[in-house]
Enzyme design. Structure first.
Site, PDB file in Angstrom:
ATOM      1  N   TYR A  26       0.760  -1.334   0.021  1.00  0.00           N
ATOM      2  CA  TYR A  26      -0.182  -0.105   0.169  1.00  0.00           C
ATOM      3  C   TYR A  26       0.841   1.256  -0.018  1.00  0.00           C
ATOM      4  CZ  TYR A  26      -3.765  -3.113   1.402  1.00  0.00           C
ATOM      5  OH  TYR A  26      -4.587  -4.016   1.361  1.00  0.00           O
ATOM      6  N   HIS A  31      -4.692   6.167  -1.771  1.00  0.00           N
ATOM      7  CA  HIS A  31      -5.360   5.876  -0.436  1.00  0.00           C
ATOM      8  C   HIS A  31      -4.637   6.081   0.721  1.00  0.00           C
ATOM      9  CE1 HIS A  31      -9.258   5.063   1.296  1.00  0.00           C
ATOM     10  NE2 HIS A  31      -9.036   3.728   1.376  1.00  0.00           N
ATOM     11  N   TYR A  78      -5.148  -1.014   9.778  1.00  0.00           N
ATOM     12  CA  TYR A  78      -5.927  -1.035   8.473  1.00  0.00           C
ATOM     13  C   TYR A  78      -6.888   0.007   8.596  1.00  0.00           C
ATOM     14  CZ  TYR A  78      -3.385  -4.832   7.000  1.00  0.00           C
ATOM     15  OH  TYR A  78      -2.404  -5.841   6.686  1.00  0.00           O
ATOM     16  N   ASN A  80     -10.272   0.599   7.870  1.00  0.00           N
ATOM     17  CA  ASN A  80     -11.565   0.604   8.450  1.00  0.00           C
ATOM     18  C   ASN A  80     -11.522   0.451  10.033  1.00  0.00           C
ATOM     19  OD1 ASN A  80     -10.539  -1.816   8.340  1.00  0.00           O
ATOM     20  ND2 ASN A  80     -12.504  -2.895   7.140  1.00  0.00           N
ATOM     21  N   ASP A 105      -7.421  10.966   2.159  1.00  0.00           N
ATOM     22  CA  ASP A 105      -7.631  11.303   0.876  1.00  0.00           C
ATOM     23  C   ASP A 105      -8.919  11.561   0.454  1.00  0.00           C
ATOM     24  OD1 ASP A 105      -7.817   8.416   1.659  1.00  0.00           O
ATOM     25  OD2 ASP A 105      -8.453   8.198  -0.479  1.00  0.00           O
ATOM     26  N   ASN A 126     -13.882   4.982   4.609  1.00  0.00           N
ATOM     27  CA  ASN A 126     -14.096   4.118   5.841  1.00  0.00           C
ATOM     28  C   ASN A 126     -13.216   4.482   6.748  1.00  0.00           C
ATOM     29  OD1 ASN A 126     -15.884   2.310   4.426  1.00  0.00           O
ATOM     30  ND2 ASN A 126     -14.301   1.068   3.336  1.00  0.00           N
TER      31      ASN A 126
END
Length: 213
Positions: A26, A31, A78, A80, A105, A126
């Site tokens: 990532y 994101h 993470y 969420n 973002d 999220n």
């Protein structure tokens, strides 16, 4: 005897949180621009970030420009579940929600635009849904960084959206985003010195482009 007019209290951030996902795959994705913003702040202010298990993230604290104490957090839960890490810090230090500034973002903003707000909904993000759930309120400042939308994407095509936000910036976009991140530092320093509301005037009115230097 005339009563003094009560001025609204200045909102000065004490904890700055950048949202993103852990794991190398990532890194530098759209994101994860919240993580990139935290790394830029960490370098600019010479406040190192280190993993802190109690806070479920990379955490650092130091003196911000303007002389006040500031805390930086990159949740490693993470996206969420970002709120878990935020709540861990606010509970430990007894920080009110309005002292938390969250950076993340936003596809609804074009590249080069930032939006600073004192409160608001999650807007489908999220990470922000989790932050709002764990802080128990929408009334905390946030700085959205525009990542734009995929070209010609259908409004209802989720697969296009996911691959876009989890994709990386092009070389030209990366150059632009480095200017945007420097502007983000300026916006946050203004928030710390003069309050979020005053900083909004500057941060929301300017569009950054590749000719900035």
């Amino acid at each position: 005897m005339t009563e003094a007019v009560t001025q609204p209290a200045l909102v000065i951030p004490q904890l700055i949180v950048g949202l993103g996902n852990p794991e190398a795959k990532y890194n530098q994705t759209r994101h994860n621009i919240g993580f990139a913003a935290m790394e830029t702040l960490s370098r600019s202010w010479r406040i190192p970030l280190a993993e802190n298990r109690k806070f479920q993230g990379e955490y650092g604290e130091g003196i911000a420009p303007g002389g006040g104490k500031i805390r930086l957090l990159k949740p490693l839960t993470y996206m969420n579940r970002s709120g878990q890490a935020i709540q861990a810090v606010t509970s430990w230090y007894k920080l009110p929600p309005e002292s938390v500034l969250v950076i993340y973002d936003d596809m609804d903003l074009p590249l080069g635009k930032t939006r600073l707000r004192l409160s608001g909904s999650a807007g489908g993000h999220n990470g922000m849904k989790s932050a709002i759930a764990h802080l128990g309120t929408q009334n905390f400042p946030r700085l959205r960084i525009g990542i734009g939308k995929p070209k010609g994407a259908a409004n209802n095509d989720d697969s296009d959206t996911v691959s876009y936000v989890l994709g990386r910036f092009s070389a030209a976009e990366n150059q632009l985003m480095s200017f945007v991140l420097q502007f983000v530092v300026e916006c946050i320093e203004l928030s710390l010195k003069h309050g979020v509301e005053k900083a909004m005037n500057v941060c929301n009115s300017r569009t950054i482009n590749n000719s900035e230097s």
